[in-house]
Write a protein that holds these residues in place. Structure first.
Motif: not given
Length: 144
Positions: A4-5, A106-108, A110-116
């Motif tokens: 995880l980043p 740490r976390g990722v 993903p996707g548009l909803l993840g970015g929001v």
């Protein structure tokens, strides 16, 4: 977990030995009161279960314990519909009767909803506030 980043790390110095900090960390996490939030975002683990005090395989709302090395390291992992994440606590001796508690996130997302979601939680500073409050609560409990 290491895949995880990296997000950030926060630390606090505590006037208590590593055993006291470990005990306080487990007690603080086990009483954090995140069940409602964990259900809303769809956490895989939204209830407390497993051995107490916290050990590998235990869950608290939002997290599963993946590593529990007494008085040294507690690693938690979680996931929900917007993110997969980890929170790793490390306790280090820092002189006679003193310790340093670090919390690495740490976390990722993903996707548009993840970015929001990332923008709302990380971008606003809410995550920083929550982690610092958690570390402060552990410090107060350790030093009491």
């Amino acid at each position: 977990m290491s895949q995880l980043p990296y997000l950030d790390e926060h630390a606090t110095d505590i006037a208590a030995d590593v055993d006291a900090v470990w005990t306080a960390l487990l007690a603080t996490l086990d009483r954090a009161g995140m069940a409602g939030y964990a259900r809303i975002v769809g956490c895989a683990d939204y209830t407390a279960s497993g051995p107490r005090p916290l050990a590998e395989g235990s869950t608290i709302p939002g997290f599963r314990v993946v590593t529990a090395l007494p008085a040294a390291e507690l690693a938690l992992e979680g996931r929900h519909r917007f993110s997969s994440y980890a929170l790793i606590f490390r306790i280090e001796p820092d002189g006679a009767g003193r310790s340093r508690l670090r919390a690495e996130s740490r976390g990722v997302f993903p996707g548009l909803l993840g970015g929001v979601y990332r923008l709302l939680v990380i971008g606003t500073g809410g995550h920083v506030v929550a982690v610092r409050r958690l570390l402060s609560a552990v410090r107060r409990r350790s030093e009491a």
